[in-house]
Design a protein around this motif. Structure first.
Motif, PDB file in Angstrom:
ATOM      1  N   PHE A 180      25.876  52.910  43.093  1.00  0.00           N
ATOM      2  CA  PHE A 180      26.859  53.789  42.564  1.00  0.00           C
ATOM      3  C   PHE A 180      27.688  52.928  41.575  1.00  0.00           C
ATOM      4  N   TRP A 181      28.190  51.695  42.151  1.00  0.00           N
ATOM      5  CA  TRP A 181      29.134  50.847  41.471  1.00  0.00           C
ATOM      6  C   TRP A 181      28.681  50.409  40.140  1.00  0.00           C
ATOM      7  N   GLU A 182      27.126  49.853  40.518  1.00  0.00           N
ATOM      8  CA  GLU A 182      26.338  49.167  39.639  1.00  0.00           C
ATOM      9  C   GLU A 182      26.213  50.217  38.191  1.00  0.00           C
ATOM     10  N   VAL A 185      33.903  56.786  37.069  1.00  0.00           N
ATOM     11  CA  VAL A 185      34.474  56.059  36.245  1.00  0.00           C
ATOM     12  C   VAL A 185      35.777  55.377  36.889  1.00  0.00           C
ATOM     13  N   ARG A 186      36.427  56.289  37.278  1.00  0.00           N
ATOM     14  CA  ARG A 186      37.818  56.050  38.062  1.00  0.00           C
ATOM     15  C   ARG A 186      37.705  55.095  38.966  1.00  0.00           C
ATOM     16  N   ILE A 187      36.924  55.501  40.015  1.00  0.00           N
ATOM     17  CA  ILE A 187      36.541  54.569  41.093  1.00  0.00           C
ATOM     18  C   ILE A 187      35.988  53.377  40.684  1.00  0.00           C
ATOM     19  N   SER A 188      34.990  53.005  39.587  1.00  0.00           N
ATOM     20  CA  SER A 188      34.728  51.803  39.199  1.00  0.00           C
ATOM     21  C   SER A 188      35.832  51.096  38.572  1.00  0.00           C
ATOM     22  N   GLU A 189      36.716  51.479  38.069  1.00  0.00           N
ATOM     23  CA  GLU A 189      37.893  51.017  37.285  1.00  0.00           C
ATOM     24  C   GLU A 189      38.753  50.562  38.469  1.00  0.00           C
ATOM     25  N   PHE A 196      37.086  47.310  39.947  1.00  0.00           N
ATOM     26  CA  PHE A 196      37.037  46.004  39.032  1.00  0.00           C
ATOM     27  C   PHE A 196      38.686  45.612  38.960  1.00  0.00           C
ATOM     28  N   ASP A 197      39.557  46.514  38.977  1.00  0.00           N
ATOM     29  CA  ASP A 197      41.009  46.037  38.905  1.00  0.00           C
ATOM     30  C   ASP A 197      41.458  45.416  40.162  1.00  0.00           C
ATOM     31  N   LEU A 198      40.838  45.729  41.337  1.00  0.00           N
ATOM     32  CA  LEU A 198      40.948  44.953  42.644  1.00  0.00           C
ATOM     33  C   LEU A 198      40.129  43.616  42.688  1.00  0.00           C
ATOM     34  N   MET A 199      39.025  43.459  41.954  1.00  0.00           N
ATOM     35  CA  MET A 199      38.442  42.037  42.027  1.00  0.00           C
ATOM     36  C   MET A 199      39.281  41.319  41.087  1.00  0.00           C
ATOM     37  N   SER A 200      39.759  41.888  39.957  1.00  0.00           N
ATOM     38  CA  SER A 200      40.418  40.957  38.969  1.00  0.00           C
ATOM     39  C   SER A 200      41.818  40.479  39.551  1.00  0.00           C
ATOM     40  N   VAL A 260      38.903  52.270  51.562  1.00  0.00           N
ATOM     41  CA  VAL A 260      39.394  53.309  50.989  1.00  0.00           C
ATOM     42  C   VAL A 260      38.291  53.482  49.743  1.00  0.00           C
ATOM     43  N   LEU A 261      38.120  52.640  49.030  1.00  0.00           N
ATOM     44  CA  LEU A 261      37.316  52.467  47.936  1.00  0.00           C
ATOM     45  C   LEU A 261      35.887  52.940  48.224  1.00  0.00           C
ATOM     46  N   VAL A 262      35.198  52.464  49.152  1.00  0.00           N
ATOM     47  CA  VAL A 262      34.004  52.770  49.760  1.00  0.00           C
ATOM     48  C   VAL A 262      33.970  54.227  50.219  1.00  0.00           C
ATOM     49  N   ASN A 263      34.938  54.639  50.965  1.00  0.00           N
ATOM     50  CA  ASN A 263      35.006  55.942  51.312  1.00  0.00           C
ATOM     51  C   ASN A 263      35.233  57.043  50.223  1.00  0.00           C
ATOM     52  N   ASP A 264      35.814  56.656  49.235  1.00  0.00           N
ATOM     53  CA  ASP A 264      36.246  57.370  48.146  1.00  0.00           C
ATOM     54  C   ASP A 264      34.874  57.485  47.392  1.00  0.00           C
TER      55      ASP A 264
END
Length: 232
Positions: A222-224, A173-177, A180-184, A154-158
């Motif tokens: 984009f994420w970077e 910014v929301r997508i990046s957050e 990193f919330d998921l990675m955390s 979902v994150l990749v498609n968003d």
């Protein structure tokens, strides 16, 4: 004694099947009348049930005949051998299921099926003893059907939908957050582990080798960029 028709009716098999069992010597009638009707004993019902059970276990009629009529054949050994065969088949089915799931997820990520990437993932080594082995416990795999795997898709498609808006946009910014919330969550807040996991995410070659999600380059960029916006 009971007729072939009665035996068929009481055992839920056809008379044709019983005639075939007779012809191969698997279950022969106890007597044949002058009218050439086959007759069986009541205990033949149990023998027929045994045959049907062994068939469902995957035994061939030839092996079943040997188990039932050859005193030298160890039935328990035959069952153990068949169990081993079924376990191997189960493993093959499990791998096939993972392969199909990986293809479906790959399509969800990229909108197409990249067969070379899918084959590479399926044939990946176990990676035992590598410095990244412990990360495999945290990062979702392409062939998994976990909640984390679905969240990444979902994150990749968003992110793909937000490419035009740019990483410095509110959506970016929301997508990046979210990322990193998921990675955390996956790394249980371990900052060093998060950084190592981020290196894997950014490395298409490494993530593919570990059987993780090979994220498209434009998504990574984009994420970077969004990460820099958050860090600044």
């Amino acid at each position: 004694m009971i007729t072939v028709g009665e035996l068929a009716e009481r055992s839920s098999v056809t008379t044709r099947t019983l005639r075939y069992y007779d012809s191969i010597g698997l279950l022969k009638p106890r007597a044949i009348t002058r009218g050439k009707h086959r007759l069986y004993y009541e205990e033949d019902l149990l023998m027929l049930a045994q045959i049907q059970l062994l068939k469902r276990m995957g035994f061939s009629l030839k092996r079943i005949s040997g188990m039932m009529h050859d005193d030298k054949m160890n039935t328990v050994t035959q069952l153990e051998n068949q169990l081993s065969i079924l376990e191997k088949e189960e493993e093959k089915i499990c791998k096939m299921r993972e392969t199909i799931r990986g293809i479906v997820h790959a399509f969800s990520l990229d909108g197409r099926i990249d067969w070379s990437m899918v084959v590479s993932l399926i044939k990946q080594a176990e990676n035992k003893g590598t410095e990244h082995e412990r990360l495999l416990l945290f990062f979702p795999k392409l062939c998994e059907d976990s909640e984390e795997t679905k969240r990444i898709i979902v994150l990749v498609n968003d992110t793909r939908n937000a490419l035009a808006s740019g990483p410095d946009s509110e959506m970016g910014v929301r997508i990046s957050e979210r990322l990193f919330d998921l990675m955390s969550e996956l790394c249980q807040g371990d900052k060093q582990l998060i950084e190592e996991l981020w290196d894997i995410v950014c490395s298409h070659k490494l993530s593919e080798a570990l059987g993780c999600f090979p994220i498209p380059r434009e998504i990574i960029e984009f994420w970077e960029a969004a990460k820099k916006e958050i860090d600044s």
